[in-house]
Design an enzyme around this catalytic site. Structure first.
Site, PDB file in Angstrom:
ATOM      1  N   HIS A   1      45.497   9.362  38.167  1.00  0.00           N
ATOM      2  CA  HIS A   1      45.076   9.970  39.439  1.00  0.00           C
ATOM      3  C   HIS A   1      45.262  11.472  39.337  1.00  0.00           C
ATOM      4  CE1 HIS A   1      45.549  10.175  44.142  1.00  0.00           C
ATOM      5  NE2 HIS A   1      44.632  11.001  43.655  1.00  0.00           N
TER       6      HIS A   1
ATOM      7  N   HIS B   1      42.585  15.151  39.593  1.00  0.00           N
ATOM      8  CA  HIS B   1      41.257  15.702  39.902  1.00  0.00           C
ATOM      9  C   HIS B   1      41.022  16.966  39.086  1.00  0.00           C
ATOM     10  CE1 HIS B   1      40.779  13.335  43.747  1.00  0.00           C
ATOM     11  NE2 HIS B   1      42.096  13.291  43.613  1.00  0.00           N
TER      12      HIS B   1
ATOM     13  N   ARG C   1      29.373  27.912  37.254  1.00  0.00           N
ATOM     14  CA  ARG C   1      27.911  27.978  37.328  1.00  0.00           C
ATOM     15  C   ARG C   1      27.201  27.624  36.031  1.00  0.00           C
ATOM     16  NH1 ARG C   1      26.948  33.354  41.172  1.00  0.00           N
ATOM     17  NH2 ARG C   1      28.430  32.709  42.792  1.00  0.00           N
TER      18      ARG C   1
ATOM     19  N   GLY D   1      38.341  12.139  49.675  1.00  0.00           N
ATOM     20  CA  GLY D   1      38.051  12.905  50.883  1.00  0.00           C
ATOM     21  C   GLY D   1      39.033  12.554  51.991  1.00  0.00           C
TER      22      GLY D   1
ATOM     23  N   HIS E   1      40.504   6.212  46.902  1.00  0.00           N
ATOM     24  CA  HIS E   1      41.533   6.908  47.677  1.00  0.00           C
ATOM     25  C   HIS E   1      41.723   6.168  49.000  1.00  0.00           C
ATOM     26  CE1 HIS E   1      41.374  10.167  44.851  1.00  0.00           C
ATOM     27  NE2 HIS E   1      42.166  10.926  45.580  1.00  0.00           N
TER      28      HIS E   1
ATOM     29  N   GLU F   1      46.491   7.444  52.404  1.00  0.00           N
ATOM     30  CA  GLU F   1      47.076   8.794  52.390  1.00  0.00           C
ATOM     31  C   GLU F   1      46.911   9.366  53.795  1.00  0.00           C
ATOM     32  OE1 GLU F   1      46.502  13.117  50.141  1.00  0.00           O
ATOM     33  OE2 GLU F   1      44.783  11.813  50.502  1.00  0.00           O
TER      34      GLU F   1
ATOM     35  N   ASP G   1      47.759  14.414  40.796  1.00  0.00           N
ATOM     36  CA  ASP G   1      46.717  14.701  41.787  1.00  0.00           C
ATOM     37  C   ASP G   1      45.999  16.014  41.471  1.00  0.00           C
ATOM     38  OD1 ASP G   1      45.117  14.155  43.967  1.00  0.00           O
ATOM     39  OD2 ASP G   1      46.673  14.368  45.468  1.00  0.00           O
TER      40      ASP G   1
END
Length: 333
Positions: free
Chosen positions: A18, A20, A69, A168, A197, A200, A278
């Site tokens: 877990h 990101h 980008r 989210g 998720h 939480e 996380d």
């Protein structure tokens, strides 16, 4: 009990399940990208990672990812993540990437995955650990948008992509399990794993929806299951692992202190738990530090640490051969 030895914990064979990519950018890298593209920093560099709550935190992720980008910058981000993982001693990671945060890539998913894969392949050629990608939906997306993501992933069948995810702010999005049930069902039918998720910013009902509506193979966070014994019992019965991130839960005010965090109560109840970071750069933590904090707070000995590390390996979406290697190494730790 003496404070845990971080160098010894770095040698503990384990996975991270877990984490990101959006939360792994160091401040100097973000500042360099911002200057390159003429973007304004939201706060001075020394206070860049000071957040007022989950909503502010998610807004920051949008800003940070908006700086990326070019294909080269995406590959650089992937390579940097692999180096970070290696420094912490993790041997494999399931890395969550949510395209909705990346405004220059959200409509270019195949190109995005290809660029990330280039960075990971370069890292693996240098001997850095393997990474699997969990492509994540955002809770505020429509069912149609979710279906489009799944269609792209199924058509692409990229070996780097191991799972469909969803993340989210549950508190603002409300109950979304029914909206995404079909997308998760179709992802599973195509051979993708499912990680969700829940528990939480939502309570235990979010965890139940993740299991019963989305068919979660693994739940990210899941800590608030502790508020409902029937949900804890469901996790134990089905042996669904939780990817728990203690420091994240404290910084984002899910719990006031580590001593009040339920990770040890969940573990003792028979729920499979793993320790994760996380968003390590934004939260100022590392995987070995998270293990050390829990060991110290809950008095975990080597046997418990080995069990938690074993859960991380089993809960990961790594290939079976790699899992077998890690189990063998873990037995010798």
């Amino acid at each position: 009990m003496p404070a845990p030895d971080l160098s010894r914990l770095r040698a503990l064979p384990r996975a991270e399940v877990h984490v990101h990519l959006e939360g792994c950018f160091d401040a100097p890298l973000l500042e360099r990208w911002a200057r390159r593209h003429g973007e304004t920093m939201p706060r001075p560099l020394e206070r860049l990672f000071e957040f007022q709550g989950l909503a502010d935190f998610l807004d920051f992720l949008d800003w940070a990812c908006g700086l990326v980008r070019t294909r080269e910058e995406l590959a650089e981000a992937a390579h940097d993540f692999s180096r970070r993982m290696d420094r912490s001693g993790a041997s494999y990671a399931d890395l969550i990437v949510n395209p909705t945060h990346w405004r220059h890539w959200v409509a270019r998913l195949p190109e995005m995955i290809d660029a990330l894969d280039a960075g990971f392949r370069a890292a693996e050629q240098e001997g850095l650990p393997r990474v699997g990608l969990c492509i994540s939906l955002l809770r505020t997306q429509s069912a149609q948008a979710a279906a489009q993501v799944v269609d792209e992933l199924v058509a692409l069948r990229h070996p780097r992509v191991v799972a469909l995810s969803i993340d989210g702010n549950e508190a603002t999005a409300g109950r979304t399990g029914p909206r995404f049930a079909d997308a998760f069902r179709r992802a599973a039918a195509a051979g993708l794993r499912r990680t969700v998720h829940a528990g939480e910013s939502s309570g235990p009902e979010g965890v139940r929806d993740a299991i019963e509506l989305l068919g979660a193979d693994r739940i990210d966070h899941g800590v608030r299951a502790i508020e409902d014994p029937s949900v804890v019992a469901l996790l134990v019965e089905r042996q669904i692992p939780l990817g728990i991130c203690p420091t994240s839960n404290l910084v984002l005010k899910v719990y006031p202190s580590l001593e009040e965090h339920p990770i040890d109560r969940l573990r003792r109840a028979g729920v499979p738990v793993s320790i994760n970071t996380d968003d390590p750069a934004l939260l100022g933590t590392s995987l070995e530090r998270e293990y050390a904090l829990c060991a110290e707070a809950f008095g975990w000995d080597d046997e418990v640490l080995r069990d938690v590390a074993r859960t991380s390996i089993e809960a990961s979406f790594a290939e079976n051969a790699l899992k077998a290697q890690l189990r063998e190494r873990l037995a010798g730790w």
